[in-house]
Design a protein around this motif. Structure first.
Motif, short mmCIF file in Angstrom:
data_model
loop_
_atom_site.label_atom_id
_atom_site.label_comp_id
_atom_site.label_asym_id
_atom_site.label_seq_id
_atom_site.Cartn_x
_atom_site.Cartn_y
_atom_site.Cartn_z
N GLU A 103 0.85 -1.19 0.00
CA GLU A 103 0.00 0.00 0.00
C GLU A 103 0.89 1.25 0.00
O GLU A 103 1.92 1.29 0.66
CB GLU A 103 -0.90 0.03 1.24
N ARG A 104 0.44 2.27 -0.73
CA ARG A 104 1.23 3.50 -0.85
C ARG A 104 1.55 4.13 0.51
O ARG A 104 2.70 4.48 0.78
CB ARG A 104 0.44 4.49 -1.74
N PRO A 105 0.56 4.22 1.43
CA PRO A 105 0.88 4.83 2.73
C PRO A 105 1.92 4.02 3.50
O PRO A 105 2.75 4.60 4.21
CB PRO A 105 -0.45 4.83 3.49
N ILE A 117 -9.34 -1.56 1.97
CA ILE A 117 -10.51 -2.05 2.71
C ILE A 117 -11.54 -0.96 2.96
O ILE A 117 -12.76 -1.20 2.87
CB ILE A 117 -10.03 -2.64 4.06
N PHE A 118 -11.07 0.24 3.26
CA PHE A 118 -12.01 1.31 3.64
C PHE A 118 -12.30 2.26 2.48
O PHE A 118 -12.85 3.34 2.71
CB PHE A 118 -11.46 2.06 4.86
N ASP A 119 -11.93 1.87 1.26
CA ASP A 119 -12.17 2.72 0.10
C ASP A 119 -13.26 2.08 -0.77
O ASP A 119 -13.08 0.98 -1.29
CB ASP A 119 -10.85 2.87 -0.70
N GLY A 167 -3.56 -1.75 12.63
CA GLY A 167 -4.71 -0.85 12.66
C GLY A 167 -5.22 -0.52 11.27
O GLY A 167 -4.78 -1.10 10.27
N PRO A 168 -6.17 0.43 11.16
CA PRO A 168 -6.84 0.68 9.88
C PRO A 168 -6.07 1.59 8.91
O PRO A 168 -6.36 1.61 7.72
CB PRO A 168 -8.13 1.39 10.32
N HIS A 169 -5.07 2.33 9.40
CA HIS A 169 -4.54 3.44 8.59
C HIS A 169 -3.92 3.01 7.27
O HIS A 169 -4.04 3.69 6.26
CB HIS A 169 -3.53 4.24 9.44
#
Ligand SMILES: Cc1ncc(COP(=O)(O)O)c(C=O)c1O
Length: 358
Positions: A105-107, A308-310, A300-302
Motif C-alpha cells: 500500500e502507498r501509505p 478495505i475502507f475505500d 490498525g486501519p490506517h
C-alpha cells in the motif's frame, strides 16, 4: 539501484515503549450477534505487533554475534515487520533495508521511508513462488553485495516466535482465562509463541489458526491473494502445526465486511488479518456460549484507507458481495479448493504429508 540507508542513531530507551497494548472487548455483531471476545489491540503500541518479533530477532542475533554493532539488517516484508524493524533498528542502531513488492500500500511504503528504512521494490511475482519468492530472490542479491548484512528471516527464525512470550505474559494479566485463542497465520510467529506460553497457564486452550483463501500454509494451492499480512505462498517453518486444533480460511469479502463493521461500532479495527480473526472469533463465541475467546488484532486501519475502507477499491475488486456469516466445513485441508470462508478440524503440515509415501 539501492540507495544508502539513512545514518542510524542508537536509541535504546525506545525499547521502553515496546508492548503493553490494551485489550478490547468486542461484542458488536459480525455479522450475527455473539457473546463477545477479547482482542489484544497491537497497533496501539509503538511499532505494532511485529516490533516484538523484530526486537527479539535483532537482540538474539547480536547476542550470538550474527549481527555486528551498526551492521545493516535486510528483510523481505509486506509491511508490518518493516515497521517493527524500523523501530528495532533505531533502538539498537542498525540501518534497515526492506524488500517489498508492487502490491504494498502507498501509505505503508511512505511510512517505511519516513522511518528511515531503504525500500527496495520488486515489480514482478516469481512464476511459481509468487511475490514472496520474488522478494526473497532480491533479498539474496542485496545480502551478497552488502558487507556484514544480517537477514532475520522471519519465516524460519525461532527468535520470531520467542518475541511473543511477553505478549502472552501481558495477556495472562489482562484476561481472566483463555479457552480459545484465535490467531492469524503468516510466518506462524505469534500463534506459535502465544499458544506455547499461554498453555502453561491454561493447558486445555484450543488454538484456531486463521489463514486466507489462496494461501499454501495449511495445504491449499497457491493462488493470487488480495489479503496481505496473513497467508503465504511458501511453507514457513515457524508454523507450529501440532499446536492447532482447527484452521479457517477467510476470503476478502468477509474480511472487508468485518473491518467495516468493527470500525462503525467497535471503534477498534484494522486490516485483512484483523477482519479475518474477528470474523472467526465472533463465530466461535456464538457457537460456544460461555467460552472465553481471545484474539490478536495485528495492525490498525490506517494502512488500509485506500483498500478495505475505500468504496471505489472495494467495488472494483468485487468486495461488496454477500459476506458469508458461517464457514463451510471441509473434512480435510485439501479435500476441495476453498474460495470463501471455510473451516477444517484436521490440521496437517503439508510438507510432512507430502513426504509420507502413499
Ligand atoms: C498485518 C499482519 N497480520 C498478521 C500477520 C501474521 O502474523 P505471524 O507472522 O506472526 O504469523 C502478519 C505477518 O506478517 C501481519 O503483517
Amino acid at each position: 539501484m539501492l540507495t544508502d540507508p539513512a545514518p542510524t542513531t542508537c536509541a535504546p530507551h525506545l525499547l521502553g515503549l515496546l508492548g503493553r497494548s490494551p485489550v478490547a472487548f468486542v461484542d458488536t455483531p459480525l455479522p450475527h450477534p455473539h457473546g463477545g471476545f477479547h482482542a489484544k489491540v497491537e497497533y496501539l503500541s509503538p511499532g505494532g505487533m511485529k516490533a516484538r518479533a523484530a526486537v527479539a530477532m535483532l537482540q538474539a542475533a547480536r547476542q550470538r554475534g550474527d549481527l555486528r554493532p551498526g551492521a545493516t539488517v535486510v528483510e523481505s516484508t509486506s509491511g508490518t515487520l518493516g515497521v517493527g524493524l524500523a523501530f528495532a533498528g533505531q533502538a539498537l542502531g542498525h540501518p534497515v533495508v526492506l524488500v517489498v513488492d508492487r502490491e504494498i500500500e502507498r501509505p505503508m511504503r511512505a511510512l517505511l521511508t519516513a522511518y528511515g528504512a531503504v525500500v527496495e521494490q520488486v515489480d514482478r511475482p516469481h512464476p511459481v513462488g509468487g511475490w514472496q519468492q520474488a522478494r526473497l530472490d532480491r533479498l539474496h542479491e542485496i545480502l551478497a553485495r552488502t558487507p556484514d548484512a544480517y537477514w532475520p528471516d522471519q519465516y524460519h527464525n525461532p527468535d520470531n516466535v520467542a518475541g511473543y512470550h511477553a505478549l502472552a505474559a501481558e495477556l495472562s494479566g489482562q484476561v481472566e482465562a483463555v479457552d480459545v485463542l484465535v490467531c492469524s497465520v503468516g510466518t506462524g510467529g505469534h500463534s506459535a509463541g502465544l499458544a506455547r506460553a499461554l498453555r502453561r497457564h491454561w493447558p486445555r486452550l484450543r488454538l484456531v489458526g486463521v489463514d486466507t483463501v489462496g494461501s499454501t500454509i495449511f495445504g491449499q494451492p497457491a493462488r493470487p491473494r488480495l489479503m496481505r499480512g496473513l497467508g503465504s505462498s511458501i511453507f514457513p517453518r515457524n508454523v507450529d502445526y501440532t499446536a492447532f486444533d482447527e484452521v479457517h480460511w477467510v476470503g476478502p469479502v468477509e474480511a472487508v465486511d468485518t473491518c467495516r463493521r468493527l470500525a462503525r461500532s467497535a471503534f477498534v479495527t484494522g486490516g485483512w488479518s484483523t477482519g479475518a480473526v474477528a470474523r472467526v472469533a465472533a463465530w466461535i463465541s456464538r457457537m460456544q456460549p460461555g467460552a472465553r475467546v481471545v484474539t490478536v488484532f495485528p495492525d490498525g486501519p490506517h494502512r488500509y484507507l485506500d483498500s478495505i475502507f475505500d468504496d471505489a477499491y472495494c467495488a472494483a475488486h468485487g468486495l461488496f458481495g454477500p459476506a458469508p456469516g458461517h464457514p463451510i466445513e471441509i473434512p480435510h485441508p485439501n479435500a476441495v479448493e476453498v474460495t470463501r470462508w471455510s473451516r477444517c478440524r484436521t490440521v496437517l503440515d503439508p510438507l510432512r504429508r507430502l513426504a509420507v509415501p502413499a
